[in-house]
Motif scaffolding. Structure first.
Motif, PDB file in Angstrom:
ATOM      1  N   LEU A 100      -5.018  -1.081  11.540  1.00  0.00           N
ATOM      2  CA  LEU A 100      -5.189  -1.892  10.521  1.00  0.00           C
ATOM      3  C   LEU A 100      -3.458  -2.644  10.512  1.00  0.00           C
ATOM      4  O   LEU A 100      -3.498  -3.626  10.235  1.00  0.00           O
ATOM      5  N   ALA A 101      -2.474  -1.789  10.391  1.00  0.00           N
ATOM      6  CA  ALA A 101      -1.297  -2.382  10.342  1.00  0.00           C
ATOM      7  C   ALA A 101      -0.928  -3.264  11.415  1.00  0.00           C
ATOM      8  O   ALA A 101      -0.661  -4.629  11.312  1.00  0.00           O
ATOM      9  N   GLU A 102      -1.501  -3.249  12.641  1.00  0.00           N
ATOM     10  CA  GLU A 102      -0.629  -4.118  13.220  1.00  0.00           C
ATOM     11  C   GLU A 102      -1.832  -5.534  13.562  1.00  0.00           C
ATOM     12  O   GLU A 102      -1.326  -6.554  13.815  1.00  0.00           O
ATOM     13  N   GLN A 103      -2.867  -5.427  13.480  1.00  0.00           N
ATOM     14  CA  GLN A 103      -3.726  -6.347  13.016  1.00  0.00           C
ATOM     15  C   GLN A 103      -2.879  -7.523  11.706  1.00  0.00           C
ATOM     16  O   GLN A 103      -3.078  -8.774  12.007  1.00  0.00           O
ATOM     17  N   LEU A 122      -2.886  -7.627   0.488  1.00  0.00           N
ATOM     18  CA  LEU A 122      -3.382  -6.060   0.010  1.00  0.00           C
ATOM     19  C   LEU A 122      -3.417  -5.810  -1.569  1.00  0.00           C
ATOM     20  O   LEU A 122      -2.603  -5.596  -1.860  1.00  0.00           O
ATOM     21  N   VAL A 123      -3.985  -5.413  -1.944  1.00  0.00           N
ATOM     22  CA  VAL A 123      -4.354  -5.779  -3.777  1.00  0.00           C
ATOM     23  C   VAL A 123      -3.986  -3.893  -3.817  1.00  0.00           C
ATOM     24  O   VAL A 123      -5.507  -3.779  -3.959  1.00  0.00           O
ATOM     25  N   PRO A 124      -3.273  -3.012  -3.966  1.00  0.00           N
ATOM     26  CA  PRO A 124      -3.661  -1.949  -4.820  1.00  0.00           C
ATOM     27  C   PRO A 124      -4.097  -2.030  -6.146  1.00  0.00           C
ATOM     28  O   PRO A 124      -3.748  -2.606  -6.919  1.00  0.00           O
ATOM     29  N   ASN A 125      -5.576  -1.567  -6.562  1.00  0.00           N
ATOM     30  CA  ASN A 125      -6.150  -1.181  -7.645  1.00  0.00           C
ATOM     31  C   ASN A 125      -6.232  -2.105  -8.020  1.00  0.00           C
ATOM     32  O   ASN A 125      -5.592  -2.535  -9.319  1.00  0.00           O
ATOM     33  N   PRO A 126      -7.225  -3.391  -7.588  1.00  0.00           N
ATOM     34  CA  PRO A 126      -7.063  -4.589  -7.912  1.00  0.00           C
ATOM     35  C   PRO A 126      -7.931  -4.677  -9.574  1.00  0.00           C
ATOM     36  O   PRO A 126      -8.845  -3.740  -9.898  1.00  0.00           O
ATOM     37  N   ALA A 127      -7.586  -5.404 -10.478  1.00  0.00           N
ATOM     38  CA  ALA A 127      -7.482  -5.072 -11.975  1.00  0.00           C
ATOM     39  C   ALA A 127      -8.339  -5.818 -11.989  1.00  0.00           C
ATOM     40  O   ALA A 127      -9.520  -5.555 -13.118  1.00  0.00           O
ATOM     41  N   TRP A 128      -9.444  -6.532 -11.213  1.00  0.00           N
ATOM     42  CA  TRP A 128     -10.642  -7.477 -11.419  1.00  0.00           C
ATOM     43  C   TRP A 128     -11.388  -6.483 -11.130  1.00  0.00           C
ATOM     44  O   TRP A 128     -13.197  -7.078 -11.533  1.00  0.00           O
ATOM     45  N   PRO A 197      -0.873   7.454  20.873  1.00  0.00           N
ATOM     46  CA  PRO A 197       0.333   8.134  21.829  1.00  0.00           C
ATOM     47  C   PRO A 197       1.347   7.302  21.761  1.00  0.00           C
ATOM     48  O   PRO A 197       2.918   7.338  21.985  1.00  0.00           O
ATOM     49  N   TYR A 198       1.610   6.593  20.538  1.00  0.00           N
ATOM     50  CA  TYR A 198       2.703   6.211  19.554  1.00  0.00           C
ATOM     51  C   TYR A 198       3.182   6.536  18.270  1.00  0.00           C
ATOM     52  O   TYR A 198       2.543   7.650  17.801  1.00  0.00           O
ATOM     53  N   PRO A 199       4.301   6.915  17.677  1.00  0.00           N
ATOM     54  CA  PRO A 199       4.459   7.104  16.513  1.00  0.00           C
ATOM     55  C   PRO A 199       3.685   6.906  15.373  1.00  0.00           C
ATOM     56  O   PRO A 199       2.946   5.999  15.641  1.00  0.00           O
ATOM     57  N   MET A 200       3.819   7.792  14.481  1.00  0.00           N
ATOM     58  CA  MET A 200       2.552   6.629  13.338  1.00  0.00           C
ATOM     59  C   MET A 200       3.211   5.769  12.580  1.00  0.00           C
ATOM     60  O   MET A 200       4.893   5.658  11.707  1.00  0.00           O
ATOM     61  N   TYR A 201       2.821   4.800  12.036  1.00  0.00           N
ATOM     62  CA  TYR A 201       3.367   3.925  10.844  1.00  0.00           C
ATOM     63  C   TYR A 201       4.386   4.504   9.613  1.00  0.00           C
ATOM     64  O   TYR A 201       3.680   6.180   9.659  1.00  0.00           O
ATOM     65  N   THR A 202       5.025   4.165   9.398  1.00  0.00           N
ATOM     66  CA  THR A 202       6.380   4.525   8.614  1.00  0.00           C
ATOM     67  C   THR A 202       5.537   4.122   7.235  1.00  0.00           C
ATOM     68  O   THR A 202       4.182   3.230   6.708  1.00  0.00           O
ATOM     69  N   PRO A 203       5.277   5.258   6.061  1.00  0.00           N
ATOM     70  CA  PRO A 203       4.630   5.570   5.720  1.00  0.00           C
ATOM     71  C   PRO A 203       4.667   4.363   4.354  1.00  0.00           C
ATOM     72  O   PRO A 203       6.283   4.278   4.256  1.00  0.00           O
ATOM     73  N   GLY A 204       3.997   3.809   3.319  1.00  0.00           N
ATOM     74  CA  GLY A 204       4.353   2.519   3.040  1.00  0.00           C
ATOM     75  C   GLY A 204       4.698   1.333   3.875  1.00  0.00           C
ATOM     76  O   GLY A 204       5.435   0.295   3.302  1.00  0.00           O
ATOM     77  N   TRP A 206       1.918  -0.933   3.966  1.00  0.00           N
ATOM     78  CA  TRP A 206       0.961  -1.719   3.725  1.00  0.00           C
ATOM     79  C   TRP A 206       1.634  -2.308   2.635  1.00  0.00           C
ATOM     80  O   TRP A 206       1.681  -3.232   1.744  1.00  0.00           O
ATOM     81  N   LYS A 207       3.775  -1.648   1.973  1.00  0.00           N
ATOM     82  CA  LYS A 207       3.545  -2.342   0.674  1.00  0.00           C
ATOM     83  C   LYS A 207       3.924  -3.780   1.051  1.00  0.00           C
ATOM     84  O   LYS A 207       4.803  -4.983   0.462  1.00  0.00           O
ATOM     85  N   ALA A 208       3.903  -4.140   2.452  1.00  0.00           N
ATOM     86  CA  ALA A 208       4.540  -5.742   2.879  1.00  0.00           C
ATOM     87  C   ALA A 208       3.653  -6.442   3.426  1.00  0.00           C
ATOM     88  O   ALA A 208       4.140  -8.038   3.376  1.00  0.00           O
ATOM     89  N   PHE A 209       2.398  -5.915   2.221  1.00  0.00           N
ATOM     90  CA  PHE A 209       1.356  -7.071   2.673  1.00  0.00           C
ATOM     91  C   PHE A 209       1.066  -7.488   0.938  1.00  0.00           C
ATOM     92  O   PHE A 209      -0.274  -8.224   1.019  1.00  0.00           O
ATOM     93  N   TYR A 210       1.807  -6.409   0.061  1.00  0.00           N
ATOM     94  CA  TYR A 210       1.710  -7.317  -1.575  1.00  0.00           C
ATOM     95  C   TYR A 210       1.259  -8.581  -1.819  1.00  0.00           C
ATOM     96  O   TYR A 210       2.686  -9.282  -1.133  1.00  0.00           O
TER      97      TYR A 210
END
Length: 215
Positions: A100-103, A122-128, A197-204, A206-210
Motif C-alpha cells: 500500500l505504501a508504494e502504491q 489516509l485519515v486516522p480514526n475518522p470522526a465521521w 526481499p527488501y527492508p521493512m518500511y520505516t514506521p510512520g 503513513w503520516k505522509a498521506f495524512y
C-alpha cells in the motif's frame, strides 16, 4: 317617359335630377410597371424581416447561454467523497498489505507529473465513522483508518485490491468533514518476522498521506 326617382335627405322620394345624382368615382388603372415595383418591394421586405427576426432569436439564445454559463460558474462544485475503512494495523503494519505504501507514493508522483491536486488521504480514526455511520463503525476494529478520495473508480479498484476493507460513500460531506481525523494512532508492535526481499518500511510512513493538520 318615366323618370328615375331618388331619395332626398328628408327621406322622401323625388324625381332624379342632375343635382341629386351622385357621380360614381372613376376607377384608375394601375400601370403594370407600378404593380411590378410594389410586388418587388413586398418580396424584398420579406427576407429583410426574416433576417431581423433571425438576429433577434440568435440574440435571445446567446443571452440565455451566457446566463447559464454565468450561473454554472457561480454555483459551487460539489465533490463526493468515498472511503475505505479498516483496522489501522491492517493498513500500516500488515505484511500482506505492505504494498500500500508504494502504491500511494506512486500515485503522489503521478499527480505531481500531471499537476493534479491531491484528492486522496489516509485519515486516522475518522470522526465521521461513529457519528454518521454507527452501524458500519461497529464492524471495524479500533484504532482504525480510512483511505478517502473523490475518485470513485480508484476507490473501487482499491477495494478489490485491499479486500478486507469496508467501503462507505460519504454523500453530502464537505472536504473538511471527510478529512476530519480523531485520535492519533498508537505505536504498532514491530513484526518479529519479515520475509520480503527488501527492508521493512520505516514506521510512520503513513503520516505522509495524512490530511493537513492531522496528528
Amino acid at each position: 317617359m318615366a323618370q328615375a326617382l331618388c331619395t332626398n335627405a328628408a327621406g322622401t322620394q323625388c324625381r332624379a335630377t342632375s343635382s341629386c345624382r351622385r357621380a360614381a368615382a372613376p376607377r384608375v388603372a394601375v400601370p403594370a410597371r407600378v404593380q411590378q415595383q410594389q410586388q418587388s418591394s413586398r418580396a424584398a421586405a420579406a427576407p429583410a424581416a426574416s433576417r431581423v427576426a433571425g438576429r433577434r432569436a440568435a440574440s435571445v439564445v446567446a443571452s440565455a447561454v451566457a446566463e447559464q454559463a454565468a450561473s454554472q460558474q457561480q454555483a459551487p462544485v460539489t465533490q463526493e467523497w468515498y472511503a475505505l475503512v479498516a483496522n489501522a494495523e491492517f493498513y500500516c503494519n500488515d505484511p500482506q498489505n505492505e504494498s500500500l505504501a508504494e502504491q500511494l507514493r506512486e500515485r503522489v508522483r503521478y499527480y505531481k507529473e500531471q499537476n493534479r491536486e491531491m484528492d486522496f488521504y489516509l485519515v486516522p480514526n475518522p470522526a465521521w465513522l461513529d457519528a454518521k455511520f454507527p452501524a458500519q463503525g461497529k464492524q471495524v476494529k479500533r484504532p482504525c483508518m480510512a483511505l478517502v478520495s473523490t475518485d470513485k473508480q480508484w476507490i473501487i479498484f482499491m477495494k478489490l485490491r485491499l479486500d478486507r476493507v469496508l467501503k462507505i460513500d460519504l454523500a453530502g460531506m464537505s472536504k473538511d468533514e471527510a478529512l476530519q481525523a480523531g485520535e492519533a494512532l498508537p505505536e504498532f508492535k514491530k513484526l518479529d518476522k519479515w520475509t520480503a526481499p527488501y527492508p521493512m518500511y520505516t514506521p510512520g510512513w503513513w503520516k505522509a498521506f495524512y490530511p493537513p493538520g492531522a496528528n
